[in-house]
Design a protein around this motif. Structure first.
Motif, PDB file in Angstrom:
ATOM      1  N   ILE A 212       0.855  -1.184   0.000  1.00 49.85           N
ATOM      2  CA  ILE A 212       0.000   0.000   0.000  1.00 49.85           C
ATOM      3  C   ILE A 212       0.892   1.235   0.000  1.00 49.85           C
ATOM      4  CG2 ILE A 212      -1.877   1.215   1.164  1.00 49.85           C
ATOM      5  CD1 ILE A 212      -2.544  -1.515   2.503  1.00 49.85           C
ATOM      6  N   SER A 213       1.162   1.740  -1.196  1.00 50.47           N
ATOM      7  CA  SER A 213       2.008   2.925  -1.300  1.00 50.47           C
ATOM      8  C   SER A 213       1.176   4.156  -1.647  1.00 50.47           C
ATOM      9  CB  SER A 213       3.101   2.714  -2.349  1.00 50.47           C
ATOM     10  OG  SER A 213       2.543   2.301  -3.571  1.00 50.47           O
ATOM     11  N   ASP A 214       0.109   3.978  -2.391  1.00 51.45           N
ATOM     12  CA  ASP A 214      -0.677   5.129  -2.860  1.00 51.45           C
ATOM     13  C   ASP A 214      -2.074   5.190  -2.256  1.00 51.45           C
ATOM     14  OD1 ASP A 214       1.468   5.819  -4.434  1.00 51.45           O
ATOM     15  OD2 ASP A 214       0.741   4.746  -6.176  1.00 51.45           O
ATOM     16  N   GLY A 215      -2.358   4.344  -1.286  1.00 47.60           N
ATOM     17  CA  GLY A 215      -3.685   4.313  -0.677  1.00 47.60           C
ATOM     18  C   GLY A 215      -4.322   2.953  -0.894  1.00 47.60           C
ATOM     19  N   LEU A 216      -4.989   2.436   0.159  1.00 47.24           N
ATOM     20  CA  LEU A 216      -5.564   1.088   0.102  1.00 47.24           C
ATOM     21  C   LEU A 216      -6.529   0.920  -1.076  1.00 47.24           C
ATOM     22  CD1 LEU A 216      -6.151  -1.729   1.296  1.00 47.24           C
ATOM     23  CD2 LEU A 216      -7.797  -0.633   2.839  1.00 47.24           C
ATOM     24  N   GLN A 313     -14.790   9.681  -1.355  1.00 48.74           N
ATOM     25  CA  GLN A 313     -14.372  10.922  -2.028  1.00 48.74           C
ATOM     26  C   GLN A 313     -13.086  10.715  -2.822  1.00 48.74           C
ATOM     27  OE1 GLN A 313     -16.518  13.386  -1.618  1.00 48.74           O
ATOM     28  NE2 GLN A 313     -17.645  12.125  -0.149  1.00 48.74           N
ATOM     29  N   ARG A 314     -12.079  10.183  -2.179  1.00 57.34           N
ATOM     30  CA  ARG A 314     -10.718  10.151  -2.733  1.00 57.34           C
ATOM     31  C   ARG A 314     -10.215   8.721  -2.611  1.00 57.34           C
ATOM     32  NH1 ARG A 314      -5.062  11.793  -0.380  1.00 57.34           N
ATOM     33  NH2 ARG A 314      -5.879  10.943   1.540  1.00 57.34           N
ATOM     34  N   ARG A 315      -9.603   8.220  -3.670  1.00 58.95           N
ATOM     35  CA  ARG A 315      -9.176   6.818  -3.618  1.00 58.95           C
ATOM     36  C   ARG A 315      -7.694   6.663  -3.272  1.00 58.95           C
ATOM     37  NH1 ARG A 315     -13.528   4.066  -5.506  1.00 58.95           N
ATOM     38  NH2 ARG A 315     -12.507   2.041  -5.472  1.00 58.95           N
TER      39      ARG A 315
END
Ligand code: ADP
Ligand code: MG
Length: 324
Positions: A212-216, A313-315
């Motif tokens: 998980i580097s950029d978000g789950l 909202q944001r991934r």
């Protein structure tokens, strides 16, 4: 860099004796031999000043993190490190900065048994640019490929989520100052530890994994796309870092689901592996939490405790969006 300075710099800060069986820094190429019956796993990551790290940050921590984020990719593939290379572009030669950077880099390189065996050194750009390549080995057919998850698999997450994201927001000022909270979560952002032991153990146990580097949501989305599966993710089961306590619910949720820089592993495994994974969690003294399940179809649903879908909202983190 075409001066004598370049070679002195490499000799002073980067050159270390190569382990036996390898040819390290100093020739046209490095040489290494993966074990028979194992595949070579290779991954490269770049870090750009102002985009991935603060210009005035601690160079020792940067040396650690630059290697850590690359090793995290080996962990997510189930590979054990063999060696790494480092390409570095420096706007100027600052001896103190280089010494501290190299110390941080070599300390993790030693701990992770991932010797630095080559690279390139140059100048010219206005920012520091780092590119590291890690090489590892994984038993043939056991690599944790993104495309290998199966319907009915459990989804698991190692460690806890959200701390690095909250630290970044506190440091950028997008959350009100909170020194006590920052003290709790700063280490997660600045000194992540790649989950190498876990990754190696999971090779041959789990079906698929991703770090998980950029978000789950974003990273898990890649795994689902590659595996042509859909997933349900249980919001209440996500392992939140202690630094998230008392935060506004929307901020907390966003940090858990979309926060970058976690460097935990998200993996898919058959339900019959549950006991084995719980045992591993105890052995490694590392929480490993079941957070969802794979189903047919496409897409990712986040469900609350009542089983209602939560809107998102944001991934995740976008490298082409606003810089730091
Ligand atoms: P070449 O001209 O073949 O590219 P270089 O003069 O750039 O070789 O580098 C000399 C040696 O030092 C090579 O073995 C190279 O891999 C190594 N090297 C150069 N820069 C770095 C670095 N930043 N970290 C580790 N090794 C490096
Ligand atoms: Mg070169």
């Amino acid at each position: 860099m075409q001066s004598q300075g370049e070679f002195d710099l490499i000799a002073q800060y980067f050159k270390r004796p190569a382990p036996s069986g390898m040819l390290g820094i100093g020739d046209d190429c490095a040489l290494l031999s993966p074990a028979q019956g194992w595949d070579l796993a290779v991954s490269t990551d770049m870090l750009v000043e102002g985009r991935h790290f603060f210009a005035d940050g601690d160079p020792r921590l940067l040396g650690h993190k630059a290697l850590a984020v690359n090793l995290s990719d080996l962990a997510a593939m189930g590979a054990r490190p063999l060696a790494c290379t480092l390409a570095i572009s420096l706007p100027r030669v600052d001896a103190d900065w280089l010494q501290a950077f190299a110390d941080g880099f070599h300390a993790l390189s030693r701990d992770a048994h991932c010797p630095l065996i080559g690279g390139d050194t140059t100048g010219g750009a206005d920012q520091i640019i780092l590119s590291i390549t890690v090489m590892g080995e994984v038993r043939r057919h056991q690599a944790l490929r993104r495309a290998a998850a199966r319907l009915g698999d459990d989804l698991w997450v190692s460690g806890t989520l959200g701390a690095a994201d909250i630290a970044l927001r506190l440091m950028l000022g997008s959350l009100p100052p909170d020194p006590a909270r920052l003290a709790l979560c700063r280490n997660a952002l600045e000194a992540p530890m790649p989950r190498l032991k876990l990754g190696r153990y999971l090779a041959g146990v789990a079906h698929a994994a991703i770090d998980i580097s950029d978000g789950l949501l974003q990273d898990l989305g890649h795994l689902l796309d590659a595996s042509q599966c859909a997933a349900d993710l249980w919001l209440d089961s996500l392992p939140a870092h202690a630094a998230l306590q008392g935060l506004d619910e929307a901020v907390r949720r966003d940090a858990l689901l979309a926060g970058g820089d976690a460097y935990e592993l998200c993996f898919a495994a058959h339900p019959r592996r549950r006991e084995q994974i719980d045992t591993l969690s105890r052995q490694l003294a590392l929480p490993i939490t079941r957070v969802g399940t794979l189903r047919s179809g496409s897409g990712l649903r986040v469900l609350d405790a009542q089983g209602q879908e939560v809107s998102i909202q944001r991934r995740g983190f976008d490298h082409f969006a606003a810089p730091l």
